[in-house]
Design a protein around this motif. Structure first.
Motif, PDB file in Angstrom:
ATOM      1  N   LEU B  15      -6.064   4.667  -0.792  1.00 22.68           N
ATOM      2  CA  LEU B  15      -5.553   3.569   0.028  1.00 22.68           C
ATOM      3  C   LEU B  15      -6.235   2.253  -0.364  1.00 22.68           C
ATOM      4  O   LEU B  15      -5.599   1.196  -0.389  1.00 22.68           O
ATOM      5  CB  LEU B  15      -5.787   3.869   1.511  1.00 22.68           C
ATOM      6  N   GLN B  16      -7.505   2.336  -0.690  1.00 26.15           N
ATOM      7  CA  GLN B  16      -8.243   1.129  -1.063  1.00 26.15           C
ATOM      8  C   GLN B  16      -7.800   0.607  -2.431  1.00 26.15           C
ATOM      9  O   GLN B  16      -7.689  -0.598  -2.640  1.00 26.15           O
ATOM     10  CB  GLN B  16      -9.764   1.392  -1.070  1.00 26.15           C
ATOM     11  N   ASP B  17      -7.524   1.534  -3.353  1.00 26.19           N
ATOM     12  CA  ASP B  17      -7.140   1.055  -4.708  1.00 26.19           C
ATOM     13  C   ASP B  17      -5.633   0.832  -4.830  1.00 26.19           C
ATOM     14  O   ASP B  17      -5.142   0.446  -5.897  1.00 26.19           O
ATOM     15  CB  ASP B  17      -7.696   1.984  -5.801  1.00 26.19           C
ATOM     16  N   GLY B  18      -4.916   1.092  -3.738  1.00 26.81           N
ATOM     17  CA  GLY B  18      -3.495   0.775  -3.721  1.00 26.81           C
ATOM     18  C   GLY B  18      -2.598   1.870  -4.279  1.00 26.81           C
ATOM     19  O   GLY B  18      -1.372   1.708  -4.323  1.00 26.81           O
ATOM     20  N   SER B  19      -3.156   3.000  -4.658  1.00 29.31           N
ATOM     21  CA  SER B  19      -2.321   4.074  -5.204  1.00 29.31           C
ATOM     22  C   SER B  19      -1.664   4.917  -4.112  1.00 29.31           C
ATOM     23  O   SER B  19      -0.866   5.812  -4.387  1.00 29.31           O
ATOM     24  CB  SER B  19      -3.143   4.962  -6.150  1.00 29.31           C
ATOM     25  N   GLU B  23       1.864   3.813   4.938  1.00 31.16           N
ATOM     26  CA  GLU B  23       3.149   4.392   5.341  1.00 31.16           C
ATOM     27  C   GLU B  23       3.393   5.734   4.659  1.00 31.16           C
ATOM     28  O   GLU B  23       3.849   6.694   5.302  1.00 31.16           O
ATOM     29  CB  GLU B  23       4.295   3.422   5.026  1.00 31.16           C
ATOM     30  N   ALA B  24       3.084   5.820   3.387  1.00 27.44           N
ATOM     31  CA  ALA B  24       3.317   7.083   2.672  1.00 27.44           C
ATOM     32  C   ALA B  24       2.452   8.198   3.246  1.00 27.44           C
ATOM     33  O   ALA B  24       2.916   9.332   3.444  1.00 27.44           O
ATOM     34  CB  ALA B  24       3.023   6.899   1.177  1.00 27.44           C
ATOM     35  N   LEU B  25       1.204   7.877   3.526  1.00 22.86           N
ATOM     36  CA  LEU B  25       0.320   8.891   4.097  1.00 22.86           C
ATOM     37  C   LEU B  25       0.778   9.283   5.498  1.00 22.86           C
ATOM     38  O   LEU B  25       0.786  10.465   5.865  1.00 22.86           O
ATOM     39  CB  LEU B  25      -1.130   8.368   4.121  1.00 22.86           C
ATOM     40  N   ASP B  59      -0.308  -1.847   6.281  1.00 21.02           N
ATOM     41  CA  ASP B  59       0.034  -2.147   4.878  1.00 21.02           C
ATOM     42  C   ASP B  59       0.195  -3.644   4.617  1.00 21.02           C
ATOM     43  O   ASP B  59       0.111  -4.100   3.475  1.00 21.02           O
ATOM     44  CB  ASP B  59       1.316  -1.400   4.474  1.00 21.02           C
ATOM     45  N   LYS B  60       0.461  -4.411   5.676  1.00 21.26           N
ATOM     46  CA  LYS B  60       0.641  -5.859   5.528  1.00 21.26           C
ATOM     47  C   LYS B  60      -0.653  -6.644   5.741  1.00 21.26           C
ATOM     48  O   LYS B  60      -0.659  -7.868   5.646  1.00 21.26           O
ATOM     49  CB  LYS B  60       1.661  -6.362   6.563  1.00 21.26           C
ATOM     50  N   ALA B  61      -1.748  -5.959   6.070  1.00 16.98           N
ATOM     51  CA  ALA B  61      -2.977  -6.662   6.468  1.00 16.98           C
ATOM     52  C   ALA B  61      -3.537  -7.487   5.314  1.00 16.98           C
ATOM     53  O   ALA B  61      -3.388  -7.140   4.143  1.00 16.98           O
ATOM     54  CB  ALA B  61      -4.017  -5.661   6.949  1.00 16.98           C
ATOM     55  N   TYR B  62      -4.198  -8.589   5.657  1.00 17.82           N
ATOM     56  CA  TYR B  62      -4.816  -9.459   4.644  1.00 17.82           C
ATOM     57  C   TYR B  62      -5.979  -8.777   3.946  1.00 17.82           C
ATOM     58  O   TYR B  62      -6.234  -8.982   2.779  1.00 17.82           O
ATOM     59  CB  TYR B  62      -5.333 -10.749   5.301  1.00 17.82           C
ATOM     60  N   GLY B  69      -5.586   2.420   6.544  1.00 18.01           N
ATOM     61  CA  GLY B  69      -4.471   3.308   6.249  1.00 18.01           C
ATOM     62  C   GLY B  69      -4.613   4.744   6.708  1.00 18.01           C
ATOM     63  O   GLY B  69      -3.690   5.544   6.496  1.00 18.01           O
ATOM     64  N   LEU B  70      -5.718   5.074   7.347  1.00 18.38           N
ATOM     65  CA  LEU B  70      -5.937   6.472   7.742  1.00 18.38           C
ATOM     66  C   LEU B  70      -5.310   6.762   9.103  1.00 18.38           C
ATOM     67  O   LEU B  70      -5.706   6.159  10.112  1.00 18.38           O
ATOM     68  CB  LEU B  70      -7.439   6.771   7.807  1.00 18.38           C
TER      69      LEU B  70
END
Lengths: 428, 428
Positions: B15-19, B23-25, B59-62, B69-70
């Motif tokens: 989630l941190q590296d964007g992979s 939402e997907a999780l 997912d939209k957070a700055y 994302g958890l």
């Protein structure tokens, strides 16, 4: 005499025998508010129709509780199911919770009329002050953080009100406003639904205009022994006069209040003896400071993350641990407090109560300085019950009270002592 | 591998590296719920659209927080601003609070996706049980009171979840369900907005499927020292093996788990020594009982007055003080606990951690008996941090864990020890 002028205990007698209705008392309090609220600004939420609906609901109840029909002011950091709870924070403007805080639920369950919300220092902690003015001198603070509750009871807007105390937020405003107040033993009143600052310190307290008013609320909370009050006479009571570690920073009027109370009690037949605290108490205020700031570090983290721009710098400082409190400090402070609690309790039953200043002096001028809590915070940390009693008028014509203190869980006995000594101490 | 199968720490890295997106999780967790929830019944509230909206907001957070994302399960006696909080009580069916509990607010502030509410024993205390089944054997309890949170994490419905512990409500279900859990030092996580049972005992805890998962949540709460974890190796760690005052009532599998963990640690180079608690600890469970029931007396008074007919007999017993707890009992219990806290802390730094049973045995059969909390309640009263680690499989094929314990405020060091010992202890 208008109903709003009755003490809670006097009104309760009429409400119980049916000679006064909750609605009539509530309407009288509303009239008093119409007159005084524009000046005193004690209330942040008052919906007259809602207050009357709450009163009528009580008037229809099958059974009469201990607080039957008594209008209740609720400090605006304590949740109410039918009124917003804003904490004097822009973060929570208009916040509507779904259920009452535990103390409000108990009061409602015992027939209190939830009347309105009283102004508070932001989160009962720091930051923004209440707009409330001292009923005895509008240029002065009513104290804080329970500013509106103390002032509303002093003005007769409500006969009883809830405050909280983490440092000196209940007893100090009582001294400044010339009313009675009780901070019970920590933990005996469930503080759920009141904003948390320090779980070791936060304590629900309440205001009235007589010791019997305080007793009514204590009974509603089922404090041990309050169902069977014991009539005591002042003659023969043993009172420990405790100057404490901070006597030198008490203003002359605060010293005078304690010494006047002592003289009045001796004249009435009580035995008053100087009582010196063990050396360990020299560190008690430092322990309070550590617990307050150490626990305050986590208390406002939610708000700090959600909307730092809407949060006063004081709370940034807490969340960022500006005081630099360490884990070792915290453990020391917890253990030191625990040791001092045992030491202080050992004073009893040698005394029936301990007499000590309720505040550092008269209410300060202005709105920013709500007064020094140092004559309260050590007792809050010790978890002992404290009762504020009005005593003298200070050099500027505003009230100065004293407080009496008992051992942990000795709330009922302390209320009995208060009932006995109040007519003597509060003799002005 | 499906995203729901990732531990929180593994998912967090993606989630941190964007992979991976929140939402997907979240969608993956929802798919897992669709499969398992009809059997396990871990959740009392799950609105898939709301969970996805919460994920998209993240997912939209700055900026990305520690829990970015958890998906987070929240025990249903902890307030959530966007979901009901029913406490498994008919009194609060459908209750909607206006703001998040402090722990939920912090998690949301750190990017967690508030996913759903997990079933609980009524008020996390007594009365009605959760409907939740043990993921390893549907005929057995997942333990309680944090029944749904432990089971949901075990099932992969969510990677992390909040529980609470007043007796053994966090660590015991972890043992029964084969997951990791942390009960931090009392008071370091603000419990505001969770139903109060005992202010001296109530502690927010959390579940994960690895020690690193527990560490993530601890970091979100800014527990002292967790921002700088120290990599430790098992070799040279000194572990105190503490049978404690109740070893004789531990079932063989619980004793075996502790002894197996000790052997595995020794084999990996740790020094494991028998540790005997001072005699004062013989009374520690009695002190817990007194505090629990003494503080429980006021905890449910609101509900008792509001709607006794909707309140389980267990809570009538609390409000009416069926146990006959006296003020003197309470003061003794507080002081005894304070003394034992100092005694236990003095064990450190002689040991890096203490190893002791996490539960009395395997998860009991049925739904009514959620297991004996006696191997947890003394540690809850001592305020010390506890981490539950899976260890063996019991004679009936369900998990049996152990717990490691540190001194008060030693949460970060205990997490470091857990990270080192878990691969050795949880070797099945």
């Amino acid at each position: 005499m208008e109903p709003w002028q009755l003490t809670a205990a006097a009104a309760a007698a009429k409400l119980q025998d049916g000679s006064l209705t909750a609605e009539a008392l509530t309407r009288s309090c509303l009239e008093r508010c119409a007159e005084r609220e524009p000046i005193t600004k004690a209330l942040v939420f008052l919906d007259a129709e809602l207050a009357i609906r709450n009163a009528r609901r009580v008037d229809k109840a099958y059974a009469k509780g201990v607080l039957h029909g008594l209008p209740l002011g609720v400090k605006d950091m304590i949740d109410t199911a039918d009124m917003p709870t804003t904490h004097n924070s822009p973060l929570y403007a208009g916040l509507q919770q779904g259920r009452d805080a535990a103390c409000v639920g108990v009061a409602r369950g015992e027939g209190a009329v939830v009347f309105g919300k009283t102004d508070t220092v932001e989160f009962a902690a720091a930051g923004r002050r209440a707009l409330t003015r001292n009923p005895h001198d509008v240029t002065r603070t009513p104290g804080g953080s329970s500013s509106g509750s103390a002032a509303a009871v002093a003005e007769g807007m409500v006969p009883i009100a809830f405050g909280t105390q983490t440092g000196g937020s209940t007893i100090r405003p009582a001294s400044f406003c010339g009313v009675y107040a009780m901070k019970p033993t920590h933990g005996v009143v469930n503080s759920e639904g009141a904003k948390r600052y320090s779980h070791t310190l936060d304590t629900i307290g309440w205001y009235g205009r007589s010791p019997a008013d305080l007793h009514l609320v204590a009974r509603a909370f089922r404090l041990f022994g309050t169902e069977a009050p014991v009539a005591k006479s002042v003659g023969g009571l043993r009172i420990g006069l405790c100057r404490g570690p901070h006597w030198n920073i008490a203003a002359p009027e605060s010293q005078e209040a304690v010494l006047t109370a002592a003289k009045r009690l001796e004249a009435a037949g009580a035995v008053v003896e100087d009582m010196v605290l063990p050396d360990a108490f020299d560190e008690i205020s430092r322990a309070h400071h550590i617990v307050l700031h150490g626990e305050g570090r986590g208390a406002f983290l939610q708000e700090f993350l959600a909307a730092p721009g809407l949060l006063h710098q004081d709370f940034h400082d807490r969340a960022l641990n500006k005081e630099g409190i360490t884990p070792r400090d915290m453990v020391w402070a917890y253990d030191h407090a625990a040791a001092c609690r045992r030491l202080f309790d050992a004073v009893f039953p040698g005394y029936d109560a301990v007499l000590t200043p309720a505040a550092a002096g008269e209410a300060p001028v202005g709105r920013q300085d709500t007064g020094n809590p140092i004559f309260n915070s050590m007792w809050t940390l010790l978890h002992v019950p404290c009762i504020g009693i009005p005593c003298i008028t200070g050099p500027n014509g505003v009230p100065v009270g004293v407080q009496i203190i008992g051992p942990r869980m000795g709330d009922a006995a302390l209320l009995d002592v208060a009932a006995a000594v109040a007519p003597v101490v509060d003799a002005a």
